[in-house]
Design a protein around this motif. Structure first.
Motif, PDB file in Angstrom:
ATOM      1  N   ASP A  84      10.036 -19.796 -26.980  1.00 15.15           N
ATOM      2  CA  ASP A  84      10.052 -21.218 -27.285  1.00 15.15           C
ATOM      3  C   ASP A  84       9.648 -22.081 -26.096  1.00 15.15           C
ATOM      4  OD1 ASP A  84      12.299 -20.560 -25.849  1.00 15.15           O
ATOM      5  OD2 ASP A  84      13.703 -21.704 -27.092  1.00 15.15           O
ATOM      6  N   TYR A 148       4.796 -20.608 -35.264  1.00 11.86           N
ATOM      7  CA  TYR A 148       5.210 -21.784 -34.487  1.00 11.86           C
ATOM      8  C   TYR A 148       5.258 -23.046 -35.344  1.00 11.86           C
ATOM      9  CZ  TYR A 148       5.463 -19.410 -30.002  1.00 11.86           C
ATOM     10  OH  TYR A 148       5.849 -18.585 -28.968  1.00 11.86           O
ATOM     11  N   ASP A 149       4.385 -23.145 -36.322  1.00  5.69           N
ATOM     12  CA  ASP A 149       4.469 -24.279 -37.256  1.00  5.69           C
ATOM     13  C   ASP A 149       5.811 -24.271 -37.993  1.00  5.69           C
ATOM     14  OD1 ASP A 149       2.085 -25.518 -36.695  1.00  5.69           O
ATOM     15  OD2 ASP A 149       0.976 -24.580 -38.347  1.00  5.69           O
ATOM     16  N   ARG A 152       8.609 -25.261 -35.623  1.00  2.98           N
ATOM     17  CA  ARG A 152       8.533 -26.692 -35.294  1.00  2.98           C
ATOM     18  C   ARG A 152       9.079 -27.524 -36.443  1.00  2.98           C
ATOM     19  NH1 ARG A 152       2.670 -29.144 -34.522  1.00  2.98           N
ATOM     20  NH2 ARG A 152       2.688 -28.539 -36.717  1.00  2.98           N
ATOM     21  N   MET A 159       7.680 -28.456 -29.581  1.00  5.53           N
ATOM     22  CA  MET A 159       7.083 -29.569 -30.305  1.00  5.53           C
ATOM     23  C   MET A 159       5.573 -29.411 -30.445  1.00  5.53           C
ATOM     24  SD  MET A 159       9.532 -31.449 -31.257  1.00  5.53           S
ATOM     25  CE  MET A 159       8.593 -32.869 -31.815  1.00  5.53           C
ATOM     26  N   ASN A 161       2.454 -26.762 -30.836  1.00  2.98           N
ATOM     27  CA  ASN A 161       2.109 -25.381 -31.202  1.00  2.98           C
ATOM     28  C   ASN A 161       1.186 -24.794 -30.127  1.00  2.98           C
ATOM     29  OD1 ASN A 161       1.091 -22.996 -32.459  1.00  2.98           O
ATOM     30  ND2 ASN A 161       1.474 -23.890 -34.469  1.00  2.98           N
TER      31      ASN A 161
END
Length: 208
Positions: A84, A148-149, A152, A159, A161
């Motif tokens: 992350d 990652y989308d 998020r 925040m 990608n």
């Protein structure tokens, strides 16, 4: 988001150990688990695979996605970056690494040799070769972008990608052939034909 100096890793000397693994559980509710180097489940991947199952993706798709994620996590473990906190610098270095590095062999199977890339004398198709195929790299990047989308959107990931749809400094469709259709686009419908001339209806009595 953690800022980087943009220099990235020294990929020539980077070793990416084959740590971690993908476990087939035999459990219909969680067919696959991605395990870290100490054998613990990688929770962000577990949550993502459950979401894939929830939207109807079969176990085979979950496995395919998990293989791409394992490859990414191995790279992150090698460069000592939490998933992350990965930025586009790590994503760029990963993309460079996967283009140039040799594919590891399966357990008990040596890595592919250069000879395996020679065309098959019967089918004419080229063998897999030592490097990751472009389709494998492209699929992996799409999986990581979706991973990652997802995080998020649910508020558990960065925040920004690390794998944007359009790279920095790149223009969308910059290398597109103007004679070809864009992906997922359809050609324009054909122009309508002109109406046929109307013919008099002999059964209608003219108004006098």
């Amino acid at each position: 988001m953690i800022e980087r100096d943009g220099q990235g890793q020294d990929l020539r000397s980077l070793a990416v150990p084959r740590v971690g693994s993908l476990l087939m559980t035999g459990d219909a509710w969680e067919p696959y688990q991605l395990l870290d180097p100490v054998g613990a489940s990688v929770e962000p991947v577990a949550v993502y695979l459950k979401d894939l199952q929830g939207i109807g993706r079969p176990a085979t798709t979950q496995r395919s996605y998990a293989v791409d994620l394992l490859r990414w996590f191995r790279f992150l473990w090698a460069v000592k970056t939490p998933w992350d906190q990965a930025t586009r610098d790590e994503a760029r270095d990963f993309s460079r690494w996967i283009q140039i590095s040799d594919r590891p062999g399966r357990a008990g199977v040596p890595a592919a040799s250069a000879a395996s890339a020679a065309p098959n004398p019967v089918t004419g198709k080229t063998g897999p070769g030592r490097r990751y195929a472009p389709a494998t790299r492209g699929h992996g990047e799409s999986v990581l972008r979706g991973f990652y989308d997802f995080h998020r959107e649910v508020g558990s990931g960065p925040m920004v990608n690390p794998f944007p749809l359009v790279r920095r400094g790149a223009r969308a469709h910059a290398h597109h052939n103007p004679m070809d259709l864009y992906r997922n686009e359809r050609s324009a419908p054909p122009a309508p034909l002109p109406p046929l001339p109307s013919l008099p209806n002999r059964n209608i009595v003219p108004y006098r």
